[in-house]
Design an enzyme around this catalytic site. Structure first.
Site, PDB file in Angstrom:
ATOM      1  N   ASP A  90       7.830  51.356 -41.007  1.00  0.00           N
ATOM      2  CA  ASP A  90       6.974  52.481 -40.641  1.00  0.00           C
ATOM      3  C   ASP A  90       6.679  52.568 -39.150  1.00  0.00           C
ATOM      4  O   ASP A  90       6.416  53.664 -38.640  1.00  0.00           O
ATOM      5  CB  ASP A  90       5.640  52.396 -41.395  1.00  0.00           C
ATOM      6  CG  ASP A  90       5.827  52.499 -42.900  1.00  0.00           C
ATOM      7  OD1 ASP A  90       6.422  53.492 -43.335  1.00  0.00           O
ATOM      8  OD2 ASP A  90       5.396  51.588 -43.617  1.00  0.00           O
TER       9      ASP A  90
ATOM     10  N   HIS B 288       4.507  42.850 -43.964  1.00  0.00           N
ATOM     11  CA  HIS B 288       5.127  43.416 -45.154  1.00  0.00           C
ATOM     12  C   HIS B 288       4.869  42.495 -46.328  1.00  0.00           C
ATOM     13  O   HIS B 288       4.755  41.271 -46.163  1.00  0.00           O
ATOM     14  CB  HIS B 288       6.642  43.595 -44.944  1.00  0.00           C
ATOM     15  CG  HIS B 288       7.297  44.472 -45.946  1.00  0.00           C
ATOM     16  ND1 HIS B 288       7.732  44.002 -47.174  1.00  0.00           N
ATOM     17  CD2 HIS B 288       7.594  45.802 -45.931  1.00  0.00           C
ATOM     18  CE1 HIS B 288       8.261  45.004 -47.853  1.00  0.00           C
ATOM     19  NE2 HIS B 288       8.194  46.096 -47.136  1.00  0.00           N
TER      20      HIS B 288
END
Length: 381
Positions: A318, A267
């Site tokens: 996700d 991320h």
């Protein structure tokens, strides 16, 4: 000696990484601690105890609602579920192979035509617009999917909350309480995430005092880009390509050797586990158990294990949302529109905040081109 006249007005940063471009009380991400808060409340507490409608109120009002305030908001949202018949008729003219994000973007832009107060950016009117948009995003996404599959549209049920109603409109049958709760928490987890690309886009547009529909349409456009939205769709495509748990290790090792990116890991902000992934991992497990097929969860856990061992990367929001949605029977190309169904609460919260203390967002660009170039007539070039 530095020529001050030619020096940049401010320090530049590629992608504006680490640059504070706005002040906000809506949400905060602490990448070192792996912490996400909405208006001061930890995401773990909200995921365990709150509802999406309660979080919507929180994002818009800087506090949790009282019982009567929550009831009033739920009543307003449910009364606004239905979309204009003219919009439905127009959507039926769209190509059936159109990308659902393109359909959503166009539909929201069209929706403005049916709001006579759309240009009024006062707090009172903007809140009504925020209610309409948040209520109608799920209806538009579900209707667009049924239209392309040539199925009858399911009218929204005002007796259901946003999460349960969306699943009902999409599939034509009411979800179980447990399934509706899982999806409701998914909406809570995706509701806001500080100044990401789509939220920043919304605030830039709102900063010009353009109306909320324009700002949200721009946000959808930003989300449609593969570097912002779509990762969980690609996660599920990877799992489907792998096929079986026994295939995971050779597939992932080959992909890593070929330097292919494995979607759903790492991320831009979090340096530890994305706190949203903590809940989605458990939801993936529960969805598999409820369906009597834990293969996709087992495969996901195996991929997670290998990526951590080989690359030291944590899963992000996700990764486990992919298998969770898949076990709910949600089409892969609806994953990003569903993200928008949740994130509209955050987008509208940021737009309301921008309107309340507005200043046109106009950063500088560090010029790196030529200077003092002499003009040559066209016959001498």
């Amino acid at each position: 000696m530095t020529n001050k006249a030619n020096a940049p007005a401010a320090t530049s940063s590629a992608g504006l990484r680490g640059v504070f471009a706005a002040t906000s009380s809506i949400s905060d991400v602490n990448g070192e601690k792996g912490e996400l808060i909405y208006q001061g409340y930890n995401i773990h507490d909200l995921a365990k105890h709150s509802t999406f409608e309660e979080v919507i109120f929180l994002l818009w009002n800087q506090r949790l609602p009282t019982s009567s305030e929550l009831s009033e908001l739920e009543k307003s949202l449910r009364a606004a579920y239905e979309i204009p018949a003219e919009l439905v008729a127009l959507m039926k003219q769209f190509p059936h192979d159109a990308d659902p994000m393109d359909v959503l973007r166009t539909a929201i832009s069209v929706l403005e035509f049916y709001d006579e107060n759309s240009r009024d950016v006062s707090r009172e009117t903007s809140l009504k617009t925020a209610v309409r948009l948040t209520a109608q995003f799920p209806t538009i996404v579900a209707a667009s999917d049924r239209i392309r599959r040539q199925l009858d549209l399911i009218d929204p049920d005002p007796n259901l909350g946003i999460a349960a109603n969306f699943l009902y409109m999409l599939r034509g049958e009411r979800p179980s309480e447990h399934e509706a709760r899982i999806f409701d928490v998914c909406l809570v987890l995706h509701a806001d995430h500080e100044l990401n690309a789509s939220t920043f886009t919304a605030r830039v547009i709102a900063g010009t005092l353009a109306d909320m529909y324009a700002a949200v349409t721009g946000a959808i456009g930003a989300l449609s880009g593969p570097l912002h939205g779509g990762a969980n769709t690609n996660v599920m495509k990877t799992l489907l390509e792998i096929g079986e748990v026994d295939n995971v290790e050779p597939y992932i090792k080959k992909a890593l050797a070929e330097k292919r990116k494995i979607m759903g890991f790492g991320h831009a902000v979090y340096k530890t586990e994305d706190p949203r992934a903590t809940h989605l991992r458990e939801f993936s497990k529960q969805a598999g158990e409820a369906a009597g097929d834990s293969k996709w969860y087992d495969m996901s856990r195996k991929v997670e294990e290998i990526i951590m061992r080989e690359k030291g990367l944590f899963p992000n929001v996700d990764f486990f949302s992919a298998s969770t949605y898949y076990m709910m029977g949600i089409p892969l190309d609806l994953y990003t529109p569903i993200f928008a169904v949740s994130r509209i609460s955050g987008w509208t919260g940021h737009i309301l905040e921008q309107y309340a203390d507005n200043k046109l967002i106009r950063p500088r660009a560090e010029y790196v081109g030529q200077r003092d170039v002499a003009y040559a007539p066209i016959d001498q070039r």
